[in-house]
Design a protein around this motif. Structure first.
Motif, PDB file in Angstrom:
ATOM      1  N   MET A  27      13.336  -7.149   5.591  1.00  0.00           N
ATOM      2  CA  MET A  27      13.895  -5.806   5.534  1.00  0.00           C
ATOM      3  C   MET A  27      13.016  -4.926   4.647  1.00  0.00           C
ATOM      4  N   VAL A  28      12.732  -3.726   5.132  1.00  0.00           N
ATOM      5  CA  VAL A  28      11.994  -2.752   4.335  1.00  0.00           C
ATOM      6  C   VAL A  28      12.982  -2.109   3.368  1.00  0.00           C
ATOM      7  N   LEU A  29      12.732  -2.257   2.081  1.00  0.00           N
ATOM      8  CA  LEU A  29      13.579  -1.640   1.057  1.00  0.00           C
ATOM      9  C   LEU A  29      13.048  -0.256   0.682  1.00  0.00           C
ATOM     10  N   ARG A  30      11.741  -0.095   0.810  1.00  0.00           N
ATOM     11  CA  ARG A  30      11.110   1.193   0.531  1.00  0.00           C
ATOM     12  C   ARG A  30       9.892   1.324   1.421  1.00  0.00           C
ATOM     13  N   LYS A  31       9.891   2.387   2.209  1.00  0.00           N
ATOM     14  CA  LYS A  31       8.779   2.653   3.114  1.00  0.00           C
ATOM     15  C   LYS A  31       7.798   3.581   2.415  1.00  0.00           C
ATOM     16  N   GLY A  32       6.555   3.148   2.338  1.00  0.00           N
ATOM     17  CA  GLY A  32       5.522   3.941   1.680  1.00  0.00           C
ATOM     18  C   GLY A  32       4.657   4.674   2.681  1.00  0.00           C
ATOM     19  N   ASP A  33       3.489   5.054   2.234  1.00  0.00           N
ATOM     20  CA  ASP A  33       2.550   5.748   3.097  1.00  0.00           C
ATOM     21  C   ASP A  33       2.142   4.832   4.245  1.00  0.00           C
ATOM     22  N   PRO A  34       2.197   5.327   5.486  1.00  0.00           N
ATOM     23  CA  PRO A  34       1.912   4.457   6.622  1.00  0.00           C
ATOM     24  C   PRO A  34       0.476   3.928   6.671  1.00  0.00           C
ATOM     25  N   ASP A  35      -0.447   4.620   6.049  1.00  0.00           N
ATOM     26  CA  ASP A  35      -1.836   4.191   6.138  1.00  0.00           C
ATOM     27  C   ASP A  35      -2.354   3.456   4.917  1.00  0.00           C
ATOM     28  N   GLN A  52       6.819   1.870  -8.334  1.00  0.00           N
ATOM     29  CA  GLN A  52       7.056   3.101  -7.580  1.00  0.00           C
ATOM     30  C   GLN A  52       6.586   4.328  -8.352  1.00  0.00           C
ATOM     31  N   ARG A  53       6.729   4.311  -9.669  1.00  0.00           N
ATOM     32  CA  ARG A  53       6.222   5.435 -10.471  1.00  0.00           C
ATOM     33  C   ARG A  53       4.705   5.477 -10.432  1.00  0.00           C
ATOM     34  N   PHE A  54       4.081   4.315 -10.478  1.00  0.00           N
ATOM     35  CA  PHE A  54       2.625   4.213 -10.490  1.00  0.00           C
ATOM     36  C   PHE A  54       2.037   4.538  -9.119  1.00  0.00           C
ATOM     37  N   ASP A  55       2.703   4.114  -8.049  1.00  0.00           N
ATOM     38  CA  ASP A  55       2.187   4.296  -6.691  1.00  0.00           C
ATOM     39  C   ASP A  55       3.319   4.746  -5.775  1.00  0.00           C
ATOM     40  N   ALA A  56       3.450   6.039  -5.610  1.00  0.00           N
ATOM     41  CA  ALA A  56       4.518   6.600  -4.773  1.00  0.00           C
ATOM     42  C   ALA A  56       4.345   6.238  -3.301  1.00  0.00           C
ATOM     43  N   ASP A  57       3.175   5.771  -2.921  1.00  0.00           N
ATOM     44  CA  ASP A  57       2.896   5.405  -1.529  1.00  0.00           C
ATOM     45  C   ASP A  57       3.220   3.950  -1.218  1.00  0.00           C
ATOM     46  N   SER A  58       3.683   3.199  -2.201  1.00  0.00           N
ATOM     47  CA  SER A  58       3.854   1.755  -2.039  1.00  0.00           C
ATOM     48  C   SER A  58       5.047   1.383  -1.157  1.00  0.00           C
ATOM     49  N   TRP A  59       4.945   0.219  -0.569  1.00  0.00           N
ATOM     50  CA  TRP A  59       5.987  -0.371   0.277  1.00  0.00           C
ATOM     51  C   TRP A  59       6.661  -1.488  -0.499  1.00  0.00           C
ATOM     52  N   LEU A  60       7.961  -1.668  -0.275  1.00  0.00           N
ATOM     53  CA  LEU A  60       8.716  -2.775  -0.856  1.00  0.00           C
ATOM     54  C   LEU A  60       9.452  -3.463   0.282  1.00  0.00           C
ATOM     55  N   ILE A  61       9.131  -4.714   0.495  1.00  0.00           N
ATOM     56  CA  ILE A  61       9.703  -5.474   1.608  1.00  0.00           C
ATOM     57  C   ILE A  61      10.336  -6.738   1.057  1.00  0.00           C
ATOM     58  N   GLU A  62      11.569  -6.997   1.488  1.00  0.00           N
ATOM     59  CA  GLU A  62      12.256  -8.214   1.078  1.00  0.00           C
ATOM     60  C   GLU A  62      12.220  -9.212   2.222  1.00  0.00           C
ATOM     61  N   LEU A  63      11.838 -10.435   1.894  1.00  0.00           N
ATOM     62  CA  LEU A  63      11.815 -11.524   2.874  1.00  0.00           C
ATOM     63  C   LEU A  63      12.707 -12.647   2.378  1.00  0.00           C
ATOM     64  N   ASP A  64      13.505 -13.188   3.268  1.00  0.00           N
ATOM     65  CA  ASP A  64      14.272 -14.401   2.963  1.00  0.00           C
ATOM     66  C   ASP A  64      13.803 -15.424   3.982  1.00  0.00           C
ATOM     67  N   ILE A  65      13.018 -16.380   3.507  1.00  0.00           N
ATOM     68  CA  ILE A  65      12.330 -17.306   4.405  1.00  0.00           C
ATOM     69  C   ILE A  65      12.431 -18.735   3.893  1.00  0.00           C
ATOM     70  N   LEU A 116       1.451  -2.997  -0.695  1.00  0.00           N
ATOM     71  CA  LEU A 116       2.560  -3.823  -0.236  1.00  0.00           C
ATOM     72  C   LEU A 116       3.039  -4.738  -1.362  1.00  0.00           C
ATOM     73  N   THR A 117       4.351  -4.733  -1.578  1.00  0.00           N
ATOM     74  CA  THR A 117       4.988  -5.653  -2.514  1.00  0.00           C
ATOM     75  C   THR A 117       6.076  -6.385  -1.742  1.00  0.00           C
ATOM     76  N   LEU A 118       6.017  -7.717  -1.766  1.00  0.00           N
ATOM     77  CA  LEU A 118       6.985  -8.544  -1.050  1.00  0.00           C
ATOM     78  C   LEU A 118       7.859  -9.271  -2.053  1.00  0.00           C
ATOM     79  N   LEU A 119       9.171  -9.101  -1.926  1.00  0.00           N
ATOM     80  CA  LEU A 119      10.122  -9.876  -2.718  1.00  0.00           C
ATOM     81  C   LEU A 119      10.483 -11.100  -1.886  1.00  0.00           C
ATOM     82  N   LEU A 120      10.175 -12.262  -2.386  1.00  0.00           N
ATOM     83  CA  LEU A 120      10.391 -13.491  -1.623  1.00  0.00           C
ATOM     84  C   LEU A 120      11.640 -14.220  -2.094  1.00  0.00           C
TER      85      LEU A 120
END
Length: 114
Positions: A27-35, A87-100, A39-43
């Motif tokens: 699940m995408v928790l925070r969508k950043g800049d598309p290009d 998020q403060r440092f990089d407003a373009d960042s993505w946050l994705i949660e994975l349960d695997i 990427l930060t993945l919470l595992l």
């Protein structure tokens, strides 16, 4: 010399499909800049937090995946603080949660494929 990199939205989609293809949840928790967003993945494994996998710019100006175990970012408060700092440092960042299942294998495959 920098290594070519996929746009962030394509890499995020590929990571999520890879997790879901093995029966996991993504699940995408925070969508950043598309290009260019980082990427930060919470595992998680069965709802239990295992750690954070991030792609960071290395000293040789190439992007490399790094893993921080759950013990290194213990507790939900420190995890929230870490996410807020990113998020403060990089407003373009993505946050994705994975349960695997087998997050260690997913981490190894991700790190070695970059």
């Amino acid at each position: 010399m920098t290594k070519d990199r996929l746009p962030a939205h394509l890499e995020a989609a590929a990571i999520m499909r890879r997790a879901e293809a093995t029966g996991g949840f993504a699940m995408v928790l925070r969508k950043g800049d598309p290009d260019r967003g980082a990427l930060t993945l919470l595992l998680n494994e069965r709802g239990e937090f295992r750690g954070i996998l991030e792609r960071e710019l290395g000293p040789d100006f190439t992007y490399e995946w790094t893993f921080k175990k759950a013990e290194e970012s213990q507790g939900s408060d420190s995890l929230r603080e870490l996410i807020a700092r990113r998020q403060r440092f990089d407003a373009d960042s993505w946050l994705i949660e994975l349960d695997i299942a087998e997050p260690e294998r997913f981490i190894a495959e991700t790190i070695h494929s970059s």
